[in-house]
Every structure is written in structure tokens, then in C-alpha cells.
Design a protein around this motif. Structure first.
Motif, mmCIF file in Angstrom:
data_model
loop_
_atom_site.group_PDB
_atom_site.id
_atom_site.type_symbol
_atom_site.label_atom_id
_atom_site.label_comp_id
_atom_site.label_asym_id
_atom_site.label_seq_id
_atom_site.Cartn_x
_atom_site.Cartn_y
_atom_site.Cartn_z
ATOM 1 N N TYR A 10 25.693 13.662 77.721
ATOM 2 C CA TYR A 10 24.663 13.610 78.744
ATOM 3 C C TYR A 10 25.176 13.170 80.190
ATOM 4 C CZ TYR A 10 20.512 11.513 80.736
ATOM 5 O OH TYR A 10 19.542 11.332 81.514
ATOM 6 N N PHE A 11 24.336 14.131 81.031
ATOM 7 C CA PHE A 11 24.687 13.471 82.410
ATOM 8 C C PHE A 11 23.487 12.864 83.202
ATOM 9 C CE2 PHE A 11 27.285 17.228 81.295
ATOM 10 C CZ PHE A 11 28.417 16.749 81.801
ATOM 11 N N PRO A 12 23.524 11.880 83.774
ATOM 12 C CA PRO A 12 22.508 11.115 84.360
ATOM 13 C C PRO A 12 22.049 11.520 85.941
ATOM 14 C CG PRO A 12 24.241 9.662 84.428
ATOM 15 C CD PRO A 12 24.659 10.956 83.783
ATOM 16 N N SER A 13 22.612 12.387 86.130
ATOM 17 C CA SER A 13 22.452 13.056 87.448
ATOM 18 C C SER A 13 22.737 14.435 87.682
ATOM 19 C CB SER A 13 23.026 12.017 88.519
ATOM 20 O OG SER A 13 24.564 12.457 88.606
ATOM 21 N N GLY A 14 22.191 15.203 88.728
ATOM 22 C CA GLY A 14 22.889 16.645 88.905
ATOM 23 C C GLY A 14 23.940 16.800 89.381
ATOM 24 N N ASN B 179 20.121 14.367 67.783
ATOM 25 C CA ASN B 179 20.134 13.138 67.364
ATOM 26 C C ASN B 179 21.428 12.368 67.598
ATOM 27 O OD1 ASN B 179 21.535 14.348 65.243
ATOM 28 N ND2 ASN B 179 20.591 13.114 63.678
ATOM 29 N N ASP B 180 22.405 13.191 68.273
ATOM 30 C CA ASP B 180 23.766 12.632 68.335
ATOM 31 C C ASP B 180 23.893 11.089 68.950
ATOM 32 O OD1 ASP B 180 26.893 13.565 69.031
ATOM 33 O OD2 ASP B 180 26.204 12.579 70.834
ATOM 34 N N VAL B 181 24.635 10.415 68.326
ATOM 35 C CA VAL B 181 24.460 9.056 68.578
ATOM 36 C C VAL B 181 25.115 8.668 70.049
ATOM 37 C CG1 VAL B 181 25.590 6.643 67.905
ATOM 38 C CG2 VAL B 181 24.721 8.429 65.976
ATOM 39 N N LYS B 182 25.943 8.961 70.324
ATOM 40 C CA LYS B 182 26.437 8.961 71.488
ATOM 41 C C LYS B 182 25.572 9.488 72.739
ATOM 42 C CE LYS B 182 30.755 9.299 74.413
ATOM 43 N NZ LYS B 182 32.145 10.043 74.552
ATOM 44 N N ALA B 183 25.337 10.508 72.494
ATOM 45 C CA ALA B 183 24.097 11.006 73.422
ATOM 46 C C ALA B 183 22.963 10.271 73.526
ATOM 47 C CB ALA B 183 23.760 12.489 73.295
ATOM 48 N N LEU B 184 22.412 9.444 72.502
ATOM 49 C CA LEU B 184 21.273 8.827 72.559
ATOM 50 C C LEU B 184 21.686 7.314 73.245
ATOM 51 C CD1 LEU B 184 19.664 9.464 69.045
ATOM 52 C CD2 LEU B 184 19.286 10.473 70.988
ATOM 53 N N GLU C 44 23.636 7.021 75.549
ATOM 54 C CA GLU C 44 23.898 7.538 77.095
ATOM 55 C C GLU C 44 22.451 7.599 77.731
ATOM 56 O OE1 GLU C 44 28.309 9.624 76.913
ATOM 57 O OE2 GLU C 44 26.410 10.811 76.836
ATOM 58 N N ILE C 45 21.609 8.290 76.971
ATOM 59 C CA ILE C 45 20.413 8.492 77.385
ATOM 60 C C ILE C 45 19.215 7.298 77.562
ATOM 61 C CG2 ILE C 45 17.889 9.663 76.771
ATOM 62 C CD1 ILE C 45 19.566 11.800 75.429
ATOM 63 N N ASN C 46 19.773 6.522 76.570
ATOM 64 C CA ASN C 46 18.936 4.949 76.670
ATOM 65 C C ASN C 46 19.176 4.160 77.832
ATOM 66 O OD1 ASN C 46 17.014 4.167 74.452
ATOM 67 N ND2 ASN C 46 18.998 4.620 73.134
ATOM 68 N N ALA C 47 20.879 4.428 77.962
ATOM 69 C CA ALA C 47 21.393 3.481 79.078
ATOM 70 C C ALA C 47 20.859 4.034 80.617
ATOM 71 C CB ALA C 47 22.816 3.577 79.317
ATOM 72 N N ASP C 48 20.483 5.395 80.578
ATOM 73 C CA ASP C 48 20.134 5.972 81.690
ATOM 74 C C ASP C 48 18.494 5.487 82.110
ATOM 75 O OD1 ASP C 48 19.922 7.359 83.973
ATOM 76 O OD2 ASP C 48 19.146 9.301 83.028
#
Length: 479
Positions: A122-126, A431-436, A438-442
């Protein structure tokens, strides 16, 4: 006598036309109410047909996709039938029941497989997204596919174009689909010529022609990049400087993206090739572009999916509805536009009243004032039910995110009626654990940059804002 006769006949003709047009508008109202359109759209059309009964039925017929998108639909069906063998059979994922149900729906509605053996980033910015894209493009060996709503002259495109030109010289096949309306004022003829001369296969979706055609309203809003069939990207970012904050248009531009490595890349490869074949009208050798990726050790699922008039169902909208319905603890949404239909609005209200942590992040700076007025009004209506509404200060939020305790969707699908019913979209359900994480942190980081809106500091606190929003709500299906 002749003049009197012609005058009388003209009067009779007008009376006959008014009776016929009233009858046709009444029949069209019944047809509209029995159609699969959403409730808000039906209400707007019935009002138009009632007030403008002398011409309303003509406008309705000209706007009905079943009339003006019929040939295109047949062509899409032919492409999908010919390539159905590349989808494969359904394999139930090893996941909780909520995720398993969502995956089953995506396969049944559009033939989208739930891939395991896929890494998700996941990327939190463009800016972070395109930095990664440029790094991956450096190692491209066989082909690069790109599909964007907006491609714009600027620093980012210059870097991408230089890279692609170099890759073409190395023997890499490069194909780009751009939306002709989205790029009308942003992609110059000079840049198009430069890309074509460099050997890039550049083609437009739904070209703008100097003829009245309602089908021009249907746009390719997807954002897809596929590199060698091994890496794929999607998200909210178009290929333009504002998405990486090289250019500030509406304050800080908040956007997001996601990368797939592994088997799941085939989902976007297939989607791109189908769109390319539809535009070009010639069959593609799909097998040489599929099943090229490595398998990674990951039992979590990633479902790359697309939506648009090439499918029978409104897949993006239904996926959001399923996620909202399945949420038990939390439901966080980030979107630039919040113009849902009554079903999604009702689901959000019910979830908040049931104790689910429902939060919506909107921009503080709008790019389209009329859409923003309606979006704020729609979101603030839910505050009394327990929904928390945030506005990211000094920023335009362009991210399209939805996350629950079970899963997340990252892509190009806005929470508005255009994305749900009129545009071609792309996204990843996972439902990827690491991606979730990262999204939660964002989300947590973004909440800290937001103002919490309540009934006192909201736009609805002022009566004229509610009146203006109510008037604009009439044309909400077009926003």
C-alpha cells in the motif's frame, strides 16, 4: 381564408402534439420507475418528465444506455465470451466467512478470482506510488501496459515518457490507454506525437467527436499499470503533477495506491487487454501476457477487479455495500466525493446506530465546488446517527479507500453515482494483513490532520447551505 386555415391547423397540430407528448412522457415515467436505475436518479427523471412533458421523453430516450450503448455492449460481450477461458474456475479462499462471501460475489458478478500467492503493498501518497512505478519500470523486460483517466503534460509525464522511450528501444512493448475527455485539456498534441514517435502504442478510449452522442458521458476512470505481468498498480492517482504534489492546485493532494506482485497481476492484465481489444477491434494473444508471475507465500487474498458498463452489475457499488454490511467493529472511508444513493446512506446510518465505528474523511478544499457542497451535506446528514465526519485541513483528498476489520478496497471508485453507474473503474479487494496495517496507519495519521465536523461547525448549520445543497441534489446523478 388560407391564412386562417393554416393558423387553425397549426393550433390543432400543437394540441395533438401536446396530448401525444404528455402520453409518451407518462409512459416513459412508468418505464423509468420500473428500470434498474437508483432511486435518486428515478426521482430526478420523473420530475424532468413531469415538468417538461413536451420534450422530457426525448431527453430520457437519448440518455438511456440500453439504446445508445447497445452496440458497444455487444462488442464487450463478444470480447468477454472469447476470453472467458482465461479466468479459470472459482477456488474458495481460506478466509473468514465475510471475506469468503465477498470473494464469491466478485467471481459470480465479474469473473474476478481471489488470488493467493500475491504480495500486496500500500502507498499512502501518489508520490510514493510513482517513485515505486519508476523503479519497477527500470527493470521492465517484455511489456508495459498503462490505462489512465488523466494523463497530463508535466514533470511526472516527462520522467515516465523518457523511461518508456528508452524501454521501447530495448524491445519492450508499451501500450497506453487514455480517456479522451479526461485528457482533452491536459495531454498536448506535442506529447502525443513524442510518445508515438518513440514507439509507444497510444490509443484513446471513447473519442470525443463533433456529434451529439450520449455515450460520450461514459468515461474510462481506471488507473492501471502492468509491468511484465509480474507487477501491477492501481489507486486514485492519475499520471499528472498534482497527484505527486509537483503542482499545488487545491492545497496538499492526498492520494493513495496499491501494488500487486505475483499471481494477482493477471487480473489487471486481463482487464487491460479486454479494454484494448474492444478499442482496437482485433483479437489479442492473451496467453503470451498471462501466467508470467512468481508465486509468493501468502494465503491472504487479493482480488483485482474492474467495473463499468461492460458488466451486467454495478460491481463497485455492490462491493462497497457488502463491506459496509459485513462490518462489525469499524468502517472507515476516505473519498473526495460523497454522493451515495439511499441504500448506502441507509447502511452507514444503521451501522453507526448499531455501534460500529463509522468515519468518513472528506477534503477541506474542494476541486469542484458544486460536488463538494452536496458531499458535505450528505455526510453531515449522518452525524446525528453517530457517523464521524472529518475534513483534512489545507488538503484535497482524492483517495478512494474503504476499510473494515475484515478487508479493504483501494482503487479509483468514488462514493458517487458517476463511479457507481457511468464510469469504468479499477480496484483491489484484499484482506492482506500487512496491507490492512498500512492502511490503518494511514487513516490514523490522516485523522490527526483533520477537523472533526459536528452539527455546530458543519455546513448544514446554515439554512442557505441546506437549501443550496437541496437544489444541487437534483443534478447529483450527473456529478
Amino acid at each position: 381564408a388560407l391564412l386562417i386555415f393554416l393558423n387553425v391547423m397549426a393550433g390543432v397540430a400543437i394540441q395533438v402534439y401536446m396530448v401525444i407528448s404528455f402520453t409518451l412522457s407518462f409512459i416513459t415515467c412508468i418505464y423509468c420507475l420500473s428500470s434498474p436505475r437508483n432511486g435518486l436518479s428515478k426521482a430526478v427523471w420523473v420530475m424532468i418528465l413531469t415538468v417538461g412533458y413536451s420534450f422530457g421523453f426525448i431527453i430520457y430516450i437519448l440518455s438511456d444506455e440500453r439504446f445508445f450503448f447497445r452496440k458497444a455492449k455487444k462488442r464487450y460481450n463478444a470480447v468477454f465470451e472469447r476470453t472467458a477461458r482465461y479466468v479459470g474456475g472459482y477456488v474458495a479462499p481460506k478466509a473468514n466467512r465475510t471475506v469468503a462471501v465477498d470473494c464469491k460475489y466478485l467471481y459470480s458478478a465479474g469473473g474476478f478470482k481471489a488470488y493467493t500467492g500475491t504480495r500486496v503493498k500500500y502507498f499512502p501518497s501518489g508520490a510514493q506510488l510513482f517513485d515505486d512505478v519508476l523503479e519497477r519500470l527500470e527493470s521492465a523486460k517484455n511489456f508495459v501496459f498503462m490505462e489512465f483517466f488523466i494523463i497530463s503534460d508535466g514533470v511526472l509525464l516527462d520522467r515516465i515518457a523518457e523511461m518508456l522511450a528508452r524501454k521501447v528501444k530495448e524491445g519492450v512493448t508499451v501500450r497506453i490507454i487514455y480517456d479522451d475527455m479526461g485528457c482533452k485539456k491536459t495531454l498536448s498534441h506535442k506529447m502525443k506525437s513524442k510518445l508515438l514517435k518513440a514507439g509507444v502504442n497510444l490509443t484513446a478510449y471513447n473519442r470525443i467527436v463533433p456529434l451529439f452522442n450520449v455515450a460520450l458521458n461514459y468515461r474510462d476512470h481506471r488507473k492501471i499499470i502492468v509491468i511484465d505481468g509480474k507487477t501491477a498498480y492501481t489507486g486514485g492517482s492519475n499520471l499528472a503533477d498534482e497527484y505527486v504534489n509537483e503542482k499545488r492546485m487545491y492545497g496538499y493532494w492526498k492520494d493513495t495506491g496499491i501494488r500487486l506482485d505475483g499471481e494477482g497481476v493477471d487480473g489487471f492484465t486481463l482487464a487491460f487487454l479486454r479494454q484494448w481489444e474492444y478499442i482496437k477491434g482485433r483479437e489479442e494473444p492473451y496467453s503470451q501476457y498471462l501466467n508470467l508471475s512468481d508465486r509468493y507465500e501468502n494465503e491472504c487474498v487479493a482480488v483485482p477487479f474492474t467495473d463499468g458498463l461492460d458488466y451486467k452489475q454495478n460491481i463497485g457499488k455492490s462491493v462497497y455495500e457488502n463491506i459496509i454490511s459485513g462490518a462489525k467493529d469499524k468502517l472507515w472511508i476516505m473519498t473526495p466525493y460523497f454522493i451515495p444513493d439511499e441504500i448506502i446512506a441507509g447502511l452507514l446510518k444503521n451501522k453507526a446506530e448499531a455501534g460500529v465505528d463509522v468515519r468518513i474523511i472528506l477534503p477541506a478544499i474542494p476541486d469542484k465546488v458544486y460536488a463538494y457542497i452536496v458531499s458535505r451535506n450528505n455526510a453531515e446528514k449522518l452525524i446525528s446517527s453517530g457517523v464521524k465526519v472529518y475534513c483534512m485541513e489545507h488538503s484535497f483528498v482524492h483517495s478512494k479507500l474503504c476499510i473494515s476489520e475484515n478487508c479493504a478496497v483501494v482503487g479509483s471508485i468514488n462514493f458517487d453515482l458517476r463511479s457507481f453507474y457511468q464510469q469504468f473503474e479499477s480496484a483491489v479487494y484484499t484482506n492482506d494483513v500487512k496491507a490492512l496495517e498500512e492502511i490503518n496507519a494511514d487513516f490514523e495519521n490522516t485523522f490527526g490532520k483533520c477537523t472533526l465536523i459536528d452539527e455546530k461547525n458543519g455546513k448544514r448549520a446554515k439554512i442557505y447551505n441546506r437549501i443550496l445543497a437541496g437544489v444541487l441534489q437534483i443534478v447529483a446523478p450527473l456529478m
